[in-house]
Design a protein around this motif. Sequence first.
Motif, PDB file in Angstrom:
ATOM      1  N   LYS A 133     -27.830 -32.785   2.868  1.00 34.10           N
ATOM      2  CA  LYS A 133     -29.267 -32.758   2.621  1.00 34.10           C
ATOM      3  C   LYS A 133     -29.636 -33.862   1.639  1.00 34.10           C
ATOM      4  O   LYS A 133     -28.780 -34.418   0.961  1.00 34.10           O
ATOM      5  CB  LYS A 133     -29.676 -31.395   2.056  1.00 34.10           C
ATOM      6  CG  LYS A 133     -29.471 -30.273   3.036  1.00 34.10           C
ATOM      7  CD  LYS A 133     -29.927 -28.962   2.450  1.00 34.10           C
ATOM      8  CE  LYS A 133     -29.703 -27.866   3.485  1.00 34.10           C
ATOM      9  NZ  LYS A 133     -30.180 -26.572   2.998  1.00 34.10           N
ATOM     10  N   CYS A 134     -30.933 -34.151   1.564  1.00 29.68           N
ATOM     11  CA  CYS A 134     -31.407 -35.227   0.686  1.00 29.68           C
ATOM     12  C   CYS A 134     -31.001 -34.998  -0.770  1.00 29.68           C
ATOM     13  O   CYS A 134     -30.615 -35.953  -1.455  1.00 29.68           O
ATOM     14  CB  CYS A 134     -32.921 -35.380   0.797  1.00 29.68           C
ATOM     15  SG  CYS A 134     -33.459 -36.070   2.373  1.00 29.68           S
ATOM     16  N   ALA A 135     -31.083 -33.783  -1.249  1.00 30.50           N
ATOM     17  CA  ALA A 135     -30.704 -33.505  -2.640  1.00 30.50           C
ATOM     18  C   ALA A 135     -29.237 -33.857  -2.884  1.00 30.50           C
ATOM     19  O   ALA A 135     -28.889 -34.413  -3.930  1.00 30.50           O
ATOM     20  CB  ALA A 135     -30.980 -32.050  -2.980  1.00 30.50           C
ATOM     21  N   GLN A 136     -28.392 -33.536  -1.926  1.00 26.15           N
ATOM     22  CA  GLN A 136     -26.974 -33.857  -2.052  1.00 26.15           C
ATOM     23  C   GLN A 136     -26.754 -35.369  -1.976  1.00 26.15           C
ATOM     24  O   GLN A 136     -25.921 -35.923  -2.687  1.00 26.15           O
ATOM     25  CB  GLN A 136     -26.168 -33.168  -0.956  1.00 26.15           C
ATOM     26  CG  GLN A 136     -26.163 -31.656  -1.061  1.00 26.15           C
ATOM     27  CD  GLN A 136     -25.619 -31.017   0.207  1.00 26.15           C
ATOM     28  OE1 GLN A 136     -26.048 -31.331   1.316  1.00 26.15           O
ATOM     29  NE2 GLN A 136     -24.665 -30.115   0.022  1.00 26.15           N
ATOM     30  N   ALA A 137     -27.507 -36.020  -1.097  1.00 28.13           N
ATOM     31  CA  ALA A 137     -27.364 -37.468  -0.931  1.00 28.13           C
ATOM     32  C   ALA A 137     -27.791 -38.207  -2.191  1.00 28.13           C
ATOM     33  O   ALA A 137     -27.089 -39.116  -2.646  1.00 28.13           O
ATOM     34  CB  ALA A 137     -28.173 -37.942   0.273  1.00 28.13           C
ATOM     35  N   THR A 138     -28.930 -37.817  -2.760  1.00 25.22           N
ATOM     36  CA  THR A 138     -29.382 -38.507  -3.965  1.00 25.22           C
ATOM     37  C   THR A 138     -28.418 -38.261  -5.122  1.00 25.22           C
ATOM     38  O   THR A 138     -28.173 -39.160  -5.932  1.00 25.22           O
ATOM     39  CB  THR A 138     -30.817 -38.112  -4.360  1.00 25.22           C
ATOM     40  OG1 THR A 138     -30.914 -36.693  -4.495  1.00 25.22           O
ATOM     41  CG2 THR A 138     -31.819 -38.599  -3.328  1.00 25.22           C
ATOM     42  N   ALA A 143     -18.332 -40.371   3.447  1.00 24.20           N
ATOM     43  CA  ALA A 143     -18.626 -40.182   4.860  1.00 24.20           C
ATOM     44  C   ALA A 143     -19.927 -39.413   5.052  1.00 24.20           C
ATOM     45  O   ALA A 143     -20.766 -39.780   5.889  1.00 24.20           O
ATOM     46  CB  ALA A 143     -17.469 -39.461   5.558  1.00 24.20           C
ATOM     47  N   GLY A 144     -20.100 -38.354   4.288  1.00 21.39           N
ATOM     48  CA  GLY A 144     -21.328 -37.577   4.382  1.00 21.39           C
ATOM     49  C   GLY A 144     -22.543 -38.378   3.974  1.00 21.39           C
ATOM     50  O   GLY A 144     -23.599 -38.316   4.629  1.00 21.39           O
ATOM     51  N   LEU A 145     -22.408 -39.154   2.920  1.00 23.00           N
ATOM     52  CA  LEU A 145     -23.517 -39.972   2.453  1.00 23.00           C
ATOM     53  C   LEU A 145     -23.864 -41.047   3.475  1.00 23.00           C
ATOM     54  O   LEU A 145     -25.046 -41.252   3.791  1.00 23.00           O
ATOM     55  CB  LEU A 145     -23.172 -40.613   1.107  1.00 23.00           C
ATOM     56  CG  LEU A 145     -24.229 -41.537   0.520  1.00 23.00           C
ATOM     57  CD1 LEU A 145     -25.560 -40.816   0.324  1.00 23.00           C
ATOM     58  CD2 LEU A 145     -23.736 -42.136  -0.791  1.00 23.00           C
ATOM     59  N   MET A 146     -22.875 -41.718   3.992  1.00 22.80           N
ATOM     60  CA  MET A 146     -23.137 -42.782   4.963  1.00 22.80           C
ATOM     61  C   MET A 146     -23.824 -42.238   6.210  1.00 22.80           C
ATOM     62  O   MET A 146     -24.770 -42.848   6.717  1.00 22.80           O
ATOM     63  CB  MET A 146     -21.836 -43.507   5.340  1.00 22.80           C
ATOM     64  CG  MET A 146     -21.213 -44.244   4.174  1.00 22.80           C
ATOM     65  SD  MET A 146     -22.350 -45.335   3.335  1.00 22.80           S
ATOM     66  CE  MET A 146     -22.069 -46.822   4.207  1.00 22.80           C
ATOM     67  N   SER A 147     -23.384 -41.098   6.693  1.00 23.25           N
ATOM     68  CA  SER A 147     -24.030 -40.529   7.879  1.00 23.25           C
ATOM     69  C   SER A 147     -25.458 -40.101   7.569  1.00 23.25           C
ATOM     70  O   SER A 147     -26.357 -40.259   8.390  1.00 23.25           O
ATOM     71  CB  SER A 147     -23.211 -39.375   8.457  1.00 23.25           C
ATOM     72  OG  SER A 147     -23.122 -38.319   7.537  1.00 23.25           O
ATOM     73  N   ILE A 173     -29.710 -41.770   8.969  1.00 27.26           N
ATOM     74  CA  ILE A 173     -30.865 -41.074   9.541  1.00 27.26           C
ATOM     75  C   ILE A 173     -32.028 -40.882   8.571  1.00 27.26           C
ATOM     76  O   ILE A 173     -33.119 -40.508   8.994  1.00 27.26           O
ATOM     77  CB  ILE A 173     -30.456 -39.700  10.111  1.00 27.26           C
ATOM     78  CG1 ILE A 173     -29.897 -38.802   9.009  1.00 27.26           C
ATOM     79  CG2 ILE A 173     -29.473 -39.847  11.260  1.00 27.26           C
ATOM     80  CD1 ILE A 173     -29.731 -37.354   9.416  1.00 27.26           C
ATOM     81  N   CYS A 174     -31.829 -41.157   7.292  1.00 27.52           N
ATOM     82  CA  CYS A 174     -32.857 -40.833   6.303  1.00 27.52           C
ATOM     83  C   CYS A 174     -33.397 -42.084   5.597  1.00 27.52           C
ATOM     84  O   CYS A 174     -32.738 -42.627   4.703  1.00 27.52           O
ATOM     85  CB  CYS A 174     -32.306 -39.852   5.275  1.00 27.52           C
ATOM     86  SG  CYS A 174     -33.574 -39.329   4.096  1.00 27.52           S
ATOM     87  N   PRO A 175     -34.587 -42.509   5.958  1.00 30.98           N
ATOM     88  CA  PRO A 175     -35.152 -43.697   5.305  1.00 30.98           C
ATOM     89  C   PRO A 175     -35.485 -43.466   3.830  1.00 30.98           C
ATOM     90  O   PRO A 175     -35.469 -44.402   3.033  1.00 30.98           O
ATOM     91  CB  PRO A 175     -36.417 -43.986   6.113  1.00 30.98           C
ATOM     92  CG  PRO A 175     -36.793 -42.672   6.718  1.00 30.98           C
ATOM     93  CD  PRO A 175     -35.483 -41.951   6.962  1.00 30.98           C
ATOM     94  N   TYR A 176     -35.773 -42.224   3.466  1.00 31.56           N
ATOM     95  CA  TYR A 176     -36.119 -41.923   2.076  1.00 31.56           C
ATOM     96  C   TYR A 176     -34.921 -42.106   1.152  1.00 31.56           C
ATOM     97  O   TYR A 176     -35.038 -42.677   0.063  1.00 31.56           O
ATOM     98  CB  TYR A 176     -36.685 -40.511   1.958  1.00 31.56           C
ATOM     99  CG  TYR A 176     -37.859 -40.305   2.872  1.00 31.56           C
ATOM    100  CD1 TYR A 176     -39.067 -40.959   2.641  1.00 31.56           C
ATOM    101  CD2 TYR A 176     -37.757 -39.492   3.992  1.00 31.56           C
ATOM    102  CE1 TYR A 176     -40.152 -40.793   3.495  1.00 31.56           C
ATOM    103  CE2 TYR A 176     -38.830 -39.313   4.848  1.00 31.56           C
ATOM    104  CZ  TYR A 176     -40.027 -39.974   4.596  1.00 31.56           C
ATOM    105  OH  TYR A 176     -41.087 -39.814   5.444  1.00 31.56           O
TER     106      TYR A 176
END
Length: 63
Positions: free
Chosen positions: A2-7, A24-28, A32-35
């Motif tokens: 999710k975005c919170a995890q990515a940030t 790997a999770g971040l790259m994937s 898909i997430c422009p934000y």
Amino acid sequence: MKCAQATRAISDARERELKWSEKAGLMSHLLICPYCRGFKHNCEEMSKMMKSFAAQSKDKEQK
């Protein structure tokens, strides 16, 4: 991821090496997430500006 995890992972990557699974999770997620791509870009730009500012401050102190 999710975005919170990515940030969080983007921020953590500035301080430590991410685990393979985190990368790997971040790259994937970034595919898909422009934000979050924007957040990553902004973090990179901020880091460049801070390094530049620090270098300028150091130069002024040496004079």
